[in-house]
Design a protein around this motif. Structure first.
Motif, PDB file in Angstrom:
ATOM      1  N   UNK A 148     -11.596   2.831  -6.009  1.00 43.45           N
ATOM      2  CA  UNK A 148     -11.006   2.524  -4.914  1.00 43.45           C
ATOM      3  C   UNK A 148      -9.714   1.771  -4.640  1.00 43.45           C
ATOM      4  N   UNK A 149      -9.057   1.795  -3.609  1.00 36.08           N
ATOM      5  CA  UNK A 149      -7.927   0.957  -3.575  1.00 36.08           C
ATOM      6  C   UNK A 149      -7.976  -0.224  -3.801  1.00 36.08           C
ATOM      7  N   UNK A 150      -9.190  -0.865  -3.008  1.00 33.88           N
ATOM      8  CA  UNK A 150      -9.497  -2.469  -3.450  1.00 33.88           C
ATOM      9  C   UNK A 150      -9.554  -2.697  -4.788  1.00 33.88           C
ATOM     10  N   UNK A 151     -10.187  -1.833  -5.614  1.00 32.84           N
ATOM     11  CA  UNK A 151     -10.703  -2.157  -7.032  1.00 32.84           C
ATOM     12  C   UNK A 151      -9.140  -2.001  -7.856  1.00 32.84           C
ATOM     13  N   UNK A 152      -8.394  -1.068  -7.494  1.00 38.02           N
ATOM     14  CA  UNK A 152      -6.937  -0.992  -8.006  1.00 38.02           C
ATOM     15  C   UNK A 152      -5.985  -2.032  -7.641  1.00 38.02           C
TER      16      UNK A 152
ATOM     17  N   UNK B 155       0.826  -1.134   0.076  1.00 35.08           N
ATOM     18  CA  UNK B 155       0.088  -0.205  -0.009  1.00 35.08           C
ATOM     19  C   UNK B 155       0.839   1.280   0.059  1.00 35.08           C
ATOM     20  N   UNK B 156       0.638   2.367  -0.856  1.00 34.92           N
ATOM     21  CA  UNK B 156       1.064   3.725  -1.079  1.00 34.92           C
ATOM     22  C   UNK B 156       0.204   4.559  -0.708  1.00 34.92           C
ATOM     23  N   UNK B 157      -0.736   4.336   0.303  1.00 34.47           N
ATOM     24  CA  UNK B 157      -2.007   5.249   0.687  1.00 34.47           C
ATOM     25  C   UNK B 157      -3.069   5.055   0.059  1.00 34.47           C
ATOM     26  N   UNK B 158      -3.914   5.942  -0.074  1.00 32.57           N
ATOM     27  CA  UNK B 158      -5.404   5.800  -0.579  1.00 32.57           C
ATOM     28  C   UNK B 158      -5.237   5.854  -2.189  1.00 32.57           C
ATOM     29  N   UNK B 159      -4.221   6.344  -2.749  1.00 31.28           N
ATOM     30  CA  UNK B 159      -4.293   6.617  -4.024  1.00 31.28           C
ATOM     31  C   UNK B 159      -3.256   5.750  -4.661  1.00 31.28           C
ATOM     32  N   UNK B 160      -2.570   4.826  -4.111  1.00 34.11           N
ATOM     33  CA  UNK B 160      -1.324   4.079  -4.703  1.00 34.11           C
ATOM     34  C   UNK B 160      -0.886   2.814  -4.271  1.00 34.11           C
ATOM     35  N   UNK B 161      -0.628   2.070  -5.147  1.00 38.56           N
ATOM     36  CA  UNK B 161       0.017   0.640  -4.750  1.00 38.56           C
ATOM     37  C   UNK B 161       1.344   0.503  -5.255  1.00 38.56           C
TER      38      UNK B 161
ATOM     39  N   UNK C  51      -2.996   0.602 -20.206  1.00 38.11           N
ATOM     40  CA  UNK C  51      -4.144   0.146 -20.997  1.00 38.11           C
ATOM     41  C   UNK C  51      -5.252  -0.288 -20.015  1.00 38.11           C
ATOM     42  N   UNK C  52      -5.015  -0.764 -18.946  1.00 38.02           N
ATOM     43  CA  UNK C  52      -6.098  -1.342 -17.930  1.00 38.02           C
ATOM     44  C   UNK C  52      -6.669  -0.278 -17.169  1.00 38.02           C
ATOM     45  N   UNK C  53      -5.815   0.757 -16.559  1.00 36.17           N
ATOM     46  CA  UNK C  53      -6.282   1.914 -15.733  1.00 36.17           C
ATOM     47  C   UNK C  53      -6.752   3.122 -16.573  1.00 36.17           C
ATOM     48  N   UNK C  54      -6.370   3.237 -17.705  1.00 37.84           N
ATOM     49  CA  UNK C  54      -6.796   4.368 -18.733  1.00 37.84           C
ATOM     50  C   UNK C  54      -6.674   5.683 -18.115  1.00 37.84           C
ATOM     51  N   UNK C  55      -7.952   6.424 -18.191  1.00 42.38           N
ATOM     52  CA  UNK C  55      -7.685   7.863 -17.459  1.00 42.38           C
ATOM     53  C   UNK C  55      -8.127   7.791 -16.197  1.00 42.38           C
TER      54      UNK C  55
END
Length: 242
Positions: A71-75, A14-20, A45-49
């Protein structure tokens, strides 16, 4: 895919609420690059915009996403799916070599003699040793356009300076440990300076800004002072730059 990595890897951190952080390897090796560049491509390709930034390093990839749209879980789930199907980017191994001309001279590379002394080599042998191989760009950082490249021949490996300089001229070519690089702009720095390139390494008017990118292969090619000047290089000695 899992057999290509050390035991316990890949691993998501985990790298916080917006990163892995995706940790693929536990040691620096040029063989890491096809996997890292493939991971970068798959994430784009997967994450796109919903992707904000990707920050590759020697062994990891930091994936930063938009937390308002993902969400972090979806990412995390997307990253696990990417890792399950990940295959190395074979094109990375055959990437064309980018050439950086270098004027190797003690006036602009004051540690050239230090490396020669440590290695028990002549100045000419150090230059040949540094310029005879191609290097892989493992990461960009420290300053915009600063490329961490490796690995230099063990004979010219050298520790950083005990006291970093307050001002290193743009274009300075340097060695630290088994890494080498060229400073894209005037910055502080503690690497061993061995020469200077006239190449413009970072330009805001250039697409992508940085001349070098992660995964690139780079070759340093010796040139003389006259050619260095012809290509627009700054010949002012280090003594006048500090």
């Amino acid at each position: 895919m899992s057999g290509a990595f050390p035991q316990g890897l890949p691993r998501l951190e985990s790298a916080g609420l917006d990163g892995w952080v995706v940790r693929l390897f536990d040691a620096i090796d040029e063989g890491n690059m096809p996997w890292l560049t493939a991971l970068v491509r798959e994430c784009e390709v997967t994450f796109g915009d919903r992707l904000v930034d990707l920050v590759p390093s020697y062994t990891t990839l930091l994936v930063i996403f938009d937390p308002l749209r993902l969400s972090p879980g979806e990412a995390r789930r997307w990253l696990l799916e990417i890792l399950e199907r990940l295959q190395p980017d074979e094109a990375t191994a055959d990437a064309p070599v980018k050439v950086l001309p270098v004027w190797y001279d003690a006036s602009v590379g004051p540690e050239l003699s230090r490396l020669a002394e440590l290695a028990g080599m002549s100045l000419e042998e150090v230059v040949a040793c540094h310029s005879e191989r191609s290097y892989r760009v493992f990461a960009l950082g420290f300053a915009p356009g600063f490329a961490f490249m490796g690995s230099v021949d063990a004979r010219i490996e050298a520790p950083r300076l005990d006291t970093p300089r307050r001002r290193v001229p743009a274009g300075s070519v340097a060695v630290a440990g088994r890494q080498t690089s060229a400073y894209p702009a005037v910055t502080p720095g503690g690497w061993n300076l061995i020469g200077r390139t006239p190449a413009v390494l970072f330009d805001r008017d250039r697409e992508g800004f940085s001349l070098l990118r992660v995964g690139d292969r780079v070759r340093f090619v010796p040139i003389d002072r006259a050619e260095f000047e012809r290509q627009g290089g700054d010949t002012r000695p280090m003594e006048e730059e500090t």
